[in-house]
Structures are given as structure tokens and as C-alpha cells.
Design a protein around this motif. Sequence first.
Motif, PDB file in Angstrom:
ATOM      1  N   ARG A  30       0.808  -1.209   0.175  1.00  0.00           N
ATOM      2  CA  ARG A  30      -0.080  -0.053  -0.223  1.00  0.00           C
ATOM      3  C   ARG A  30       0.758   1.321   0.008  1.00  0.00           C
ATOM      4  NH1 ARG A  30      -2.129   2.733   4.425  1.00  0.00           N
ATOM      5  NH2 ARG A  30      -1.788   0.708   5.838  1.00  0.00           N
ATOM      6  N   LEU A  31       1.932   1.180   0.664  1.00  0.00           N
ATOM      7  CA  LEU A  31       2.711   2.528   0.980  1.00  0.00           C
ATOM      8  C   LEU A  31       3.886   2.475  -0.002  1.00  0.00           C
ATOM      9  CD1 LEU A  31       3.326   2.324   4.884  1.00  0.00           C
ATOM     10  CD2 LEU A  31       1.319   3.493   3.494  1.00  0.00           C
ATOM     11  N   ILE A  32       4.464   1.421  -0.470  1.00  0.00           N
ATOM     12  CA  ILE A  32       5.702   1.430  -1.448  1.00  0.00           C
ATOM     13  C   ILE A  32       5.548   0.771  -2.637  1.00  0.00           C
ATOM     14  CG2 ILE A  32       8.208   0.957  -1.321  1.00  0.00           C
ATOM     15  CD1 ILE A  32       8.123   0.931   1.774  1.00  0.00           C
ATOM     16  N   GLY A  33       5.578  -0.370  -2.758  1.00  0.00           N
ATOM     17  CA  GLY A  33       5.150  -1.279  -3.890  1.00  0.00           C
ATOM     18  C   GLY A  33       6.360  -1.155  -5.160  1.00  0.00           C
ATOM     19  N   PHE A  34       6.340  -1.665  -6.208  1.00  0.00           N
ATOM     20  CA  PHE A  34       7.375  -1.432  -7.116  1.00  0.00           C
ATOM     21  C   PHE A  34       6.741  -0.953  -8.452  1.00  0.00           C
ATOM     22  CE2 PHE A  34       8.010  -5.863  -4.970  1.00  0.00           C
ATOM     23  CZ  PHE A  34       9.242  -5.703  -4.731  1.00  0.00           C
ATOM     24  N   THR A  35       7.942  -0.372  -8.923  1.00  0.00           N
ATOM     25  CA  THR A  35       7.507   0.486 -10.299  1.00  0.00           C
ATOM     26  C   THR A  35       7.761  -0.371 -11.278  1.00  0.00           C
ATOM     27  OG1 THR A  35       8.898   2.484  -9.451  1.00  0.00           O
ATOM     28  CG2 THR A  35       8.701   2.293 -11.883  1.00  0.00           C
ATOM     29  N   ILE A  36       8.434  -1.542 -11.074  1.00  0.00           N
ATOM     30  CA  ILE A  36       8.600  -2.516 -11.955  1.00  0.00           C
ATOM     31  C   ILE A  36       7.339  -3.522 -12.181  1.00  0.00           C
ATOM     32  CG2 ILE A  36      10.177  -4.679 -12.687  1.00  0.00           C
ATOM     33  CD1 ILE A  36      12.135  -3.366 -11.242  1.00  0.00           C
ATOM     34  N   GLN A  37       6.787  -3.557 -13.404  1.00  0.00           N
ATOM     35  CA  GLN A  37       5.432  -4.154 -13.539  1.00  0.00           C
ATOM     36  C   GLN A  37       5.336  -5.521 -13.149  1.00  0.00           C
ATOM     37  OE1 GLN A  37       3.969  -3.039 -17.362  1.00  0.00           O
ATOM     38  NE2 GLN A  37       4.415  -0.923 -17.150  1.00  0.00           N
ATOM     39  N   ARG A  38       6.421  -6.376 -13.540  1.00  0.00           N
ATOM     40  CA  ARG A  38       6.336  -7.826 -13.325  1.00  0.00           C
ATOM     41  C   ARG A  38       6.462  -8.155 -11.812  1.00  0.00           C
ATOM     42  NH1 ARG A  38      11.719  -9.743 -12.414  1.00  0.00           N
ATOM     43  NH2 ARG A  38      13.212  -7.991 -12.999  1.00  0.00           N
ATOM     44  N   LYS A  39       7.036  -7.349 -11.080  1.00  0.00           N
ATOM     45  CA  LYS A  39       6.841  -7.581  -9.685  1.00  0.00           C
ATOM     46  C   LYS A  39       5.801  -6.969  -9.032  1.00  0.00           C
ATOM     47  CE  LYS A  39      11.978  -7.096  -9.234  1.00  0.00           C
ATOM     48  NZ  LYS A  39      13.183  -6.337  -8.561  1.00  0.00           N
ATOM     49  N   GLN A  40       5.158  -5.778  -9.285  1.00  0.00           N
ATOM     50  CA  GLN A  40       3.933  -5.261  -8.879  1.00  0.00           C
ATOM     51  C   GLN A  40       2.792  -6.022  -9.058  1.00  0.00           C
ATOM     52  OE1 GLN A  40       3.853  -2.943  -6.680  1.00  0.00           O
ATOM     53  NE2 GLN A  40       1.628  -2.778  -6.541  1.00  0.00           N
ATOM     54  N   LYS A  41       2.845  -6.759 -10.215  1.00  0.00           N
ATOM     55  CA  LYS A  41       1.747  -7.781 -10.880  1.00  0.00           C
ATOM     56  C   LYS A  41       1.588  -8.715  -9.724  1.00  0.00           C
ATOM     57  CE  LYS A  41       1.412  -6.975 -15.545  1.00  0.00           C
ATOM     58  NZ  LYS A  41       1.783  -7.422 -17.005  1.00  0.00           N
ATOM     59  N   ILE A  42       2.594  -9.217  -9.121  1.00  0.00           N
ATOM     60  CA  ILE A  42       2.514 -10.388  -8.201  1.00  0.00           C
ATOM     61  C   ILE A  42       1.879  -9.914  -6.977  1.00  0.00           C
ATOM     62  CG2 ILE A  42       3.813 -12.203  -6.847  1.00  0.00           C
ATOM     63  CD1 ILE A  42       6.010 -12.217  -8.999  1.00  0.00           C
ATOM     64  N   LEU A  43       2.341  -8.729  -6.370  1.00  0.00           N
ATOM     65  CA  LEU A  43       1.701  -7.990  -5.107  1.00  0.00           C
ATOM     66  C   LEU A  43       0.286  -7.856  -5.456  1.00  0.00           C
ATOM     67  CD1 LEU A  43       4.347  -5.389  -4.095  1.00  0.00           C
ATOM     68  CD2 LEU A  43       3.570  -7.377  -2.979  1.00  0.00           C
ATOM     69  N   LYS A  44      -0.157  -7.474  -6.632  1.00  0.00           N
ATOM     70  CA  LYS A  44      -1.786  -7.270  -6.876  1.00  0.00           C
ATOM     71  C   LYS A  44      -2.365  -8.484  -6.852  1.00  0.00           C
ATOM     72  CE  LYS A  44      -4.572  -4.788 -10.277  1.00  0.00           C
ATOM     73  NZ  LYS A  44      -4.828  -4.463 -11.557  1.00  0.00           N
ATOM     74  N   VAL A  45      -1.798  -9.707  -7.242  1.00  0.00           N
ATOM     75  CA  VAL A  45      -2.506 -10.855  -6.910  1.00  0.00           C
ATOM     76  C   VAL A  45      -2.530 -11.329  -5.650  1.00  0.00           C
ATOM     77  CG1 VAL A  45      -2.239 -13.469  -7.345  1.00  0.00           C
ATOM     78  CG2 VAL A  45      -1.742 -11.718  -9.223  1.00  0.00           C
ATOM     79  N   LEU A  46      -1.576 -11.000  -4.805  1.00  0.00           N
ATOM     80  CA  LEU A  46      -1.632 -11.456  -3.470  1.00  0.00           C
ATOM     81  C   LEU A  46      -2.312 -10.522  -2.691  1.00  0.00           C
ATOM     82  CD1 LEU A  46       2.567 -12.094  -2.894  1.00  0.00           C
ATOM     83  CD2 LEU A  46       0.541 -13.722  -3.029  1.00  0.00           C
ATOM     84  N   PHE A  47      -2.456  -9.077  -3.049  1.00  0.00           N
ATOM     85  CA  PHE A  47      -3.317  -8.265  -2.265  1.00  0.00           C
ATOM     86  C   PHE A  47      -3.985  -7.410  -3.069  1.00  0.00           C
ATOM     87  CE2 PHE A  47       0.858  -8.971  -0.058  1.00  0.00           C
ATOM     88  CZ  PHE A  47       0.404  -9.519   1.039  1.00  0.00           C
ATOM     89  N   PRO A  48      -5.160  -7.950  -3.922  1.00  0.00           N
ATOM     90  CA  PRO A  48      -5.846  -7.263  -4.921  1.00  0.00           C
ATOM     91  C   PRO A  48      -6.632  -5.984  -4.471  1.00  0.00           C
ATOM     92  CG  PRO A  48      -6.780  -9.283  -4.528  1.00  0.00           C
ATOM     93  CD  PRO A  48      -5.607  -9.361  -3.636  1.00  0.00           C
ATOM     94  N   SER A  49      -6.848  -6.047  -2.949  1.00  0.00           N
ATOM     95  CA  SER A  49      -7.747  -5.027  -2.617  1.00  0.00           C
ATOM     96  C   SER A  49      -7.255  -3.551  -2.007  1.00  0.00           C
ATOM     97  CB  SER A  49      -8.864  -5.658  -1.529  1.00  0.00           C
ATOM     98  OG  SER A  49      -7.968  -6.000  -0.318  1.00  0.00           O
ATOM     99  N   ARG A  50      -5.993  -3.700  -2.009  1.00  0.00           N
ATOM    100  CA  ARG A  50      -5.486  -2.623  -1.198  1.00  0.00           C
ATOM    101  C   ARG A  50      -4.026  -2.222  -2.166  1.00  0.00           C
ATOM    102  NH1 ARG A  50      -4.608  -3.387   5.082  1.00  0.00           N
ATOM    103  NH2 ARG A  50      -4.553  -1.150   4.856  1.00  0.00           N
ATOM    104  N   GLN A  51      -4.166  -1.313  -3.135  1.00  0.00           N
ATOM    105  CA  GLN A  51      -3.152  -0.844  -3.846  1.00  0.00           C
ATOM    106  C   GLN A  51      -2.859   0.483  -3.730  1.00  0.00           C
ATOM    107  OE1 GLN A  51      -1.635  -2.983  -6.450  1.00  0.00           O
ATOM    108  NE2 GLN A  51      -2.683  -4.527  -4.808  1.00  0.00           N
ATOM    109  N   ARG A  52      -1.468   0.837  -3.876  1.00  0.00           N
ATOM    110  CA  ARG A  52      -1.060   2.306  -3.642  1.00  0.00           C
ATOM    111  C   ARG A  52      -1.546   3.113  -4.401  1.00  0.00           C
ATOM    112  NH1 ARG A  52       3.597   3.493  -6.680  1.00  0.00           N
ATOM    113  NH2 ARG A  52       4.577   1.761  -7.302  1.00  0.00           N
TER     114      ARG A  52
END
Length: 286
Positions: free
Chosen positions: A264-286
Motif C-alpha cells: 500500500r505504501l511503497i510497492g514496485f515501479t517494475i510491472q512484473r513485480k507489482q503484478k505479483i503483489l496485486k495478485v497477493l493483495f488485490p484490494s489494497r493498492q497504493r
Amino acid sequence: MKKMVKRKVSDKDILSLPKLYSGGLSSWAIAKKFNTDHKNILYHLKELSVKRRDKSSAAKEGVKAGRIIIRKNSIPKNLQLNSDLAYILGVLVGDGYMDYSTKFRTYYIGLSAVDKEFVKQFQKSLYNFFRIKPTDEFRKSRKEKWNPQYITRLCSKEACDFINSIGQFKKENWAVPQIIKNSDNGIKYAFIRGFFDSEGEIDRRIGRVGASSVNLVGLNEIGNLLSGLGIRYTIIKKRDNRPNSHQKYVLRIHDKNSLELFNRLIGFTIQRKQKILKVLFPSRQR
């Protein structure tokens, strides 16, 4: 169109080469003067035992003669810390680099990576902060198994001097700059994102974010920033059996609440990494 024929140099021309070269003319300028091939001039200089100038001396002669024009890329005055600078500094303690050579007069801040959006973000932050346009390069590897690289560089001695005034950014002994430690959370988010874009990794199978470095002291300082944001972490030694390899350390974030905060606070600029976070935590995106 009639092709220009390169002529051979006469004996008189050859005998004049040492004086012309010692007078400051480059081998290329001499070849142009006599309308001959550059290799021909190099051959005769060698036969006459004329000592060639090194790159630094050649550059100085070029500047003196007006063949090389040095354009000074000046940065704005009274620059203040913002999220763009914080991101730049975060990348510089990771994959980013700075070449500062008074001998060869090369001064630039750069990044080379396989992820286009990462390099583009670094390029954007460089321009937004220093108001100097960085390069936009693409390089294919000669080795088939190696991915192509996206590259950007900002060439400016003033910009390099500004970065050097902030802190140490060499891989073995970098530290989190004091201005980042004393900043508000928004600045810290940008700095940490730059670091994790560079050194971060994400394991989708077990749901864990990590980042590695040979610099244990610096990695602990990253951990302190994360702790201040409520993100828990651990640091472990990473075993590497390859010869001549440095001891590496890995910072890991693996409890669910901390991973949600990181996302929620930091995340990744790199899309391939951020996509994995989105799958793990789909409801809370920064």
C-alpha cells in the motif's frame, strides 16, 4: 555522384607530420588536411616514432583547438529534497551508478536494466529534479541468453557534485542519507521504492518480498526505515558458493500485515513485480 578518392601522402607531407602532431593537430585532423585515410596517418606516425597522446591529453588539445566543445549542463539553483530526488538516491544505493572522473572528464549518473518502466521512471525523476534531459538508449546483448538493456544517463558535473554532497553511494559502503532519515514518510516511501526496484525480489509461491546487498550496515538502515513505517523484517546471510563472491545479506518481509503495508505504501515501479503483489493483495493498492 562522383566518389572522392583519398590521395597518398608525399614524402614532404610525411616529414611534416611530427611538427603538425606536436603542434596540437589530431591524427584525424591531419588526415583531413591531406585528404588521406586516417590509418595511413597512424602508420606514418608510428614509423616516425611519434608518441601518441593519451585520451586525456587528446581531449585537452581538442578543446584548445576548438574541435571539442564542452557544453556545461547546469542544474537549477536552490534544489530541495522531494520524491524525485529520494527515488534517485534509492536507485543509486542499488543498481544505479555514477561515473565521476576528472582525468577523463566524464561526469554522469546512470542506470542500465532489463525493465523498461524502471529505467523510464529513473530517467523521468532525473529530468524532473535536475531539469537536464538524460539519454534514452537501448542495447542488445551479443550473448543470446542475455536480455537487452535499457539505459539512461544524465551528463552533468554539477549534478554529480550535488549527489556527492549528500552522501556515499558506492555498493560496498553506501548509507541511507541523513536527509532521508530526517524526512517525512512520503520521501521515505520514494527512497525505499527506488532501492527495492533495484535490489528487490518477490517470491509468489510463499508470498515474501526481499532485497539483497553486500552492505549489511546499509541494509540495516533500510530496515530501520521500514520499522518506522510499521513494516517488520528480518535479515539473513545468503550462502554463495561461487569463487571470489562477496558475502550477501537478504532483508525479508514476510508477515501478512507488513506485506500489505509494503504494497500500500511503497510497492514496485517494475510491472512484473507489482503484478505479483496485486495478485497477493488485490484490494489494497497504493
